[in-house]
Design a protein around this motif. Structure first.
Motif, mmCIF file in Angstrom:
data_model
loop_
_atom_site.group_PDB
_atom_site.id
_atom_site.type_symbol
_atom_site.label_atom_id
_atom_site.label_comp_id
_atom_site.label_asym_id
_atom_site.label_seq_id
_atom_site.Cartn_x
_atom_site.Cartn_y
_atom_site.Cartn_z
ATOM 1 N N PHE A 132 42.070 -34.881 9.379
ATOM 2 C CA PHE A 132 40.831 -34.397 9.226
ATOM 3 C C PHE A 132 40.293 -34.833 7.921
ATOM 4 O O PHE A 132 40.910 -34.831 7.037
ATOM 5 N N ILE A 143 43.513 -31.848 16.142
ATOM 6 C CA ILE A 143 42.557 -32.053 15.354
ATOM 7 C C ILE A 143 42.266 -33.508 15.050
ATOM 8 O O ILE A 143 43.162 -34.338 15.103
ATOM 9 N N GLN A 185 36.929 -30.934 4.308
ATOM 10 C CA GLN A 185 37.531 -29.989 3.771
ATOM 11 C C GLN A 185 38.338 -29.160 4.763
ATOM 12 O O GLN A 185 37.745 -28.826 5.698
ATOM 13 N N SER A 186 39.611 -28.605 4.312
ATOM 14 C CA SER A 186 40.288 -27.747 5.266
ATOM 15 C C SER A 186 41.114 -26.790 4.215
ATOM 16 O O SER A 186 41.665 -27.125 3.202
ATOM 17 N N TYR A 209 41.916 -22.254 8.234
ATOM 18 C CA TYR A 209 42.997 -21.959 9.190
ATOM 19 C C TYR A 209 43.361 -20.468 8.661
ATOM 20 O O TYR A 209 43.724 -20.267 7.605
ATOM 21 N N ILE A 237 34.165 -28.384 7.656
ATOM 22 C CA ILE A 237 35.106 -27.581 7.093
ATOM 23 C C ILE A 237 35.827 -26.962 8.205
ATOM 24 O O ILE A 237 35.162 -26.210 9.081
ATOM 25 N N ILE A 238 37.264 -27.005 8.113
ATOM 26 C CA ILE A 238 38.021 -26.061 8.969
ATOM 27 C C ILE A 238 38.802 -25.157 8.155
ATOM 28 O O ILE A 238 39.408 -25.496 7.075
ATOM 29 N N HIS A 277 44.035 -23.303 4.102
ATOM 30 C CA HIS A 277 44.450 -22.010 4.711
ATOM 31 C C HIS A 277 44.069 -20.919 3.980
ATOM 32 O O HIS A 277 43.849 -20.797 2.688
#
Ligand SMILES: Cc1cc2nc3c(=O)[nH]c(=O)nc-3n(C[C@H](O)[C@H](O)[C@H](O)COP(=O)(O)OP(=O)(O)OC[C@H]3O[C@@H](n4cnc5c(N)ncnc54)[C@H](O)[C@@H]3O)c2cc1C
Length: 546
Positions: free
Chosen positions: A169, A369, A172-173, A388, A385-386, A175
């Motif tokens: 991806f 993804i 931005q990602s 988690y 943005i993802i 957790h």
């Protein structure tokens, strides 16, 4: 930092710093344990992976992270001065406030000088000849201590979903438990949240108002109930301050150390109207009352449980305008309260917003993804943005991430392959001088109350060892078998033990965690403490001491 002795290795080569005790983790458990061990005059070093104190409240900086224990029942109770000094601003404090509180505790009790930050422990090995633990950090440095105390957290090992392409991806990602220290700008952004557990719920309801578009990927809906948070006014603050002894006394007496305790009535001992009115009252009240203060049989009797599940389902249908979406948000595979109950603030209303979409990934599973977003069996979604919100490898996960080897090199991970085996949730046979705080098989509930008890119990044991010149403290195999059997027996008949969740050791994102185990002590906290007190009163004669 506490002075360590330099000890020659058997080969006489490199000198290894030597402590009386090493504590792993500087969350609420590790901080309090450090404070108590200093009272024994012990030389202690705490190793903490993060850059600051606070554990859970250091790591979980996601938007909306907050207590669902009442703030004033959550803080430490051991220092009157601290209770007097600190004012909680809300009934359920947010993460920034709790982190400030824990930093104040660290300052007030001068804890930092014995905590080594940025120090992840990767291995701990028992050395019989010196009766001590050799501890190795990620950077290769080694330390030794007579006693090893794990304070590594029941919810501190985050798990990412096992979905192909996570690293691909280009936006931005994050957790949720590894949230950046800098603010994240959501304005106008296309945001995905994967996961609808307690963390997902808090995140979703908090960002829904500021994102451009929000897509929630839900596998299992959870039953949620209103938090009803509010500011604490001056009058209430005064009452809290003067009422602390009663608050903590109550927490000592209740089943799970919350201020809520089950209603002594059975669900069907009252009329339908009375039951409905009682549920309405609980739904309108703050906190976990609807879960911990409900009829006494609600979490053990399937029919009783169906009544509250039905009640909350009706509430969801009332609050969500699109009936199809409402049905998706109503859990069908488990009853109310049989998984950890997320508390919410206008969570269901979020799904009435035009800029929010719910994707049921049981219907249309995520395939991968992609560089631009998420591909389900139904199509591709583009995101900036993802997030988690995929939770933790709970209770045993933080242990599994350390190579812990006891007598004759036996691995803890192997010993616990089919589920943890412990004595009182604190000791393990074959792993002498290792004590666990908030590990498996201990009473959790409103956790700080359990932390204070466990730390005090461990401190008592170490004081005894010191006073009587013991250098080796170990659980016996029979003690471990009988405690483990007891913990398993306590779980029989609980509806929560018939459901896949982190509380039954299931995590589809972690290899080998697809079989239910009994990782949690599900008896009452008073009964747990009574059993531990009994061991103390009998002079620890149930342990192997040398
Ligand atoms: C979002 C969230 C909300 C919560 N809300 C509540 C609530 O309202 N009420 C409640 O009772 N409980 C709540 N909890 C549970 C919470 O974890 C406990 O209340 C409590 O903070 C646990 O403290 P701890 O010190 O035992 O563990 P933690 O706070 O998890 O601290 C463990 C520390 O150990 C460190 N560590 C772990 N492994 C290693 C290693 N190998 N080397 C070095 N350091 C290591 C971690 O970095 C961490 O700092 C919540 C948990 C989460 C995640």
């Amino acid at each position: 930092m506490a002075a360590s002795r330099e000890v020659q290795t058997p080969s006489g080569a490199a000198a290894i710093p030597d402590f009386d005790a090493i504590i792993i983790g500087a969350g609420m458990s590790g901080m309090y344990q450090l404070h108590r061990l200093r009272e024994l005059g012990m030389r202690v070093r705490v190793f903490e992976a993060g850059t600051g104190v606070g554990g859970t409240w250091y790591w979980n900086r996601y938007p909306g992270a907050r207590f669902d224990s009442e703030s004033y029942s959550y803080g430490y109770s051991f220092s009157k001065e601290l209770l007097e000094e600190w004012n909680w601003s809300e009934h359920f404090a947010g993460q920034p406030e709790t982190l400030r509180y824990l930093n104040l505790v660290a300052d007030k009790f001068d804890l930092r000088r014995d905590i080594q930050f940025r120090s992840r422990v990767i291995a701990a090995t028992w050395e019989e000849d010196t009766r001590s633990w050799s501890v190795t950090l990620q950077d290769g440095s080694r330390f030794r201590a007579r006693f090893l105390i794990t304070a590594i957290g029941p919810l501190s090992a985050p798990t990412m979903p096992r979905i192909e392409g996570v690293d691909m991806f280009q936006g931005q990602s994050f957790h949720t438990a590894r949230w950046p220290h800098e603010p994240v700008d959501f304005a106008g952004k296309r945001v995905a949240v994967i996961g609808t557990g307690a963390t997902g719920v808090q995140t979703i309801q908090t960002i829904a108002g500021s994102v451009g578009h929000l897509t929630v990927f839900q596998r299992t809906p959870n039953w949620c109930a209103p938090l009803h948070n509010s500011k604490i006014d001056a009058e209430t603050q005064k009452k809290i301050k003067s009422g602390y002894p009663e608050i903590f006394k109550r927490c000592q007496e209740t089943f799970a150390c919350f201020i809520h305790t089950p209603d002594p009535r059975g669900t069907f001992e009252v009329s339908d109207q009375e039951r409905e009115a009682f549920f309405e009252k609980l739904y309108a009240e703050r906190g976990f009352g609807i879960w911990q203060g409900n009829f006494r049989d609600i979490l053990i009797d399937r029919k009783a449980n169906a009544t509250i599940s039905d009640f909350v389902a009706r509430k969801i249908r009332q609050r969500v305008t699109d009936p199809k979406v409402a049905e998706k948000l109503i859990p069908k595979n488990h009853g109310f309260g049989t998984r950890r109950l997320p508390l919410e603030t206008r969570y269901y209303e979020v799904y009435n917003q035009d800029n929010v979409e719910l994707v049921d990934i049981m219907e249309t599973p995520i395939e991968r993804i992609t560089p631009d977003g998420i591909k389900t069996s139904d199509g591709e979604y583009e995101f900036d943005i993802i997030i988690y919100a995929t939770g933790f490898d709970a209770i045993t996960g933080s242990f599994d991430r350390i190579d812990i080897r006891g007598v004759d090199g036996a691995r803890l991970k192997d010993k616990w392959k089919s589920g943890p085996q412990t004595f009182l949730g604190v000791l393990v046979d074959g792993f002498p001088n290792m004590m666990m705080l908030m590990g498996p098989h201990t009473a959790l509930g409103n956790i700080p109350r359990s932390i204070e008890y466990n730390v005090d119990w461990v401190t008592g044991l170490l004081r005894y060892a010191k006073d009587t010149g013991l250098t080796r403290v170990e659980a016996t195999p029979s003690g471990v078998t009988s405690w483990t059997d007891h913990v398993k027996a306590l779980g029989v008949g609980l509806l929560s033990n018939e459901v896949n969740s982190w509380m039954t050791g299931i995590n589809s994102n972690v290899e080998g965690k697809q079989t239910r185990i009994v990782a949690r002590y599900s008896g009452s906290a008073p009964a747990y403490r009574a059993r531990c007190d009994e061991v103390t009163a009998k002079g620890y004669d149930e342990l192997a001491l040398a």
